[in-house]
Design an enzyme around this catalytic site. Structure first.
Site, PDB file in Angstrom:
ATOM      1  CG  ASP A  95      -1.923  -1.080   1.271  1.00 31.59           C
ATOM      2  OD1 ASP A  95      -1.981  -1.864   0.297  1.00 31.59           O
ATOM      3  OD2 ASP A  95      -2.657  -1.163   2.268  1.00 31.59           O
TER       4      ASP A  95
ATOM      5  CG  HIS B  44       2.000  -0.481   4.640  1.00 32.10           C
ATOM      6  ND1 HIS B  44       1.890  -1.593   5.453  1.00 32.10           N
ATOM      7  CD2 HIS B  44       0.768   0.087   4.580  1.00 32.10           C
ATOM      8  CE1 HIS B  44       0.633  -1.691   5.887  1.00 32.10           C
ATOM      9  NE2 HIS B  44      -0.063  -0.691   5.366  1.00 32.10           N
TER      10      HIS B  44
END
Length: 253
Positions: free
Chosen positions: A64, A210
């Site tokens: 992400d 992430h």
């Protein structure tokens, strides 16, 4: 008596030409529409996908990105060095607009791209209209910068309820969660990130990591995560490949 055949013939030619041009124009429009038409969601019903049921040792690495420009580069470098060419990146609309070159690099490396929405707020706290607006703005950003129309979305914070799932599904999106959270967003230490992934991974897993700047240890742990998964016999796939290859494990909580 005068013959009207020449005039009728000319009129027929004009009419025929007009009809042909109309047909060509309509055909061109149809082809354009067919190319850009949104595909159906991966799942037939509104649901959040966490993993798939399979006996094959295959997993999806997902990243992400919502802010920052320091972390993505090193992570992309590691993926290239380790010859990992299958991963899925969920990108937020504002990040794509502000970091276009990095976003284009992700696409140029062949990685799958999903939406991470626009504003980083919990969708379950807002109306259907607000959700649709946010998703459409993110969609416009991805199309403007990357010419990508994705049908995958990971909501900010992974937050959802039944209304969120139903709304996203009606827009042609599949909501993608994760089965293994690396907890890299907590910056718990390189060993902690590596051990969490390697001790929890299962066949058909969707792994959450992430590439935002707030996650300062992801790039340090990633080489060991990749090596460790391979030592366990795992190979990598995109989320779409993973879901299409096996039954999904989902929920509508």
């Amino acid at each position: 008596m005068k013959s009207f055949r020449p005039k009728l013939a000319k009129r027929a030619v004009r009419i025929g030409t007009a009809l042909l041009l109309t047909a060509l124009t309509f055909g061109s429009s149809y082809v354009t529409y067919a190319k850009t038409k949104t595909e159906a969601p991966l799942s037939k019903t509104p649901e959040a996908i966490y993993k798939v049921q399979t006996n094959q040792k295959v997993v999806a690495l997902t990243f992400d990105i919502s802010w920052g420009e320091k972390s993505p580069g090193p992570i992309l470098d590691i993926l290239a060095q380790k010859h990992v060419d299958k991963a899925t990146f969920f990108l937020s609309g504002p990040w794509v607009l502000h970091h276009q070159e990095i976003a284009k690099r992700i696409k140029s490396m062949g990685f799958e791209i999903g939406s991470h929405g626009y504003m980083h707020k919990n969708y379950s706290e807002f109306s259907e209209g607000w959700i649709r607006e946010q998703v459409q703005k993110a969609d416009a950003s991805l199309q403007e910068v990357l010419n990508v129309k994705t049908r995958l979305i990971r909501t900010p914070n992974g937050d959802f309820n039944k209304q969120v799932l139903s709304t996203l599904h009606s827009m042609g999106y599949s909501t993608i969660q994760w089965n293994t959270d690396s907890l890299d967003w907590m910056n718990p230490g390189v060993e902690a990130i590596k051990n969490r992934v390697l001790t929890r991974v299962v066949p058909g897993d969707i792994i959450l990591m992430h590439a935002s700047d707030s996650c300062k240890q992801t790039h340090l742990a990633l080489p060991a995560v990749i090596d460790g998964l391979r030592e366990k016999g795992y190979r990598f796939a995109t989320v779409t490949e993973l879901v299409k290859g096996a039954a999904t494990h989902s929920t509508v909580q």
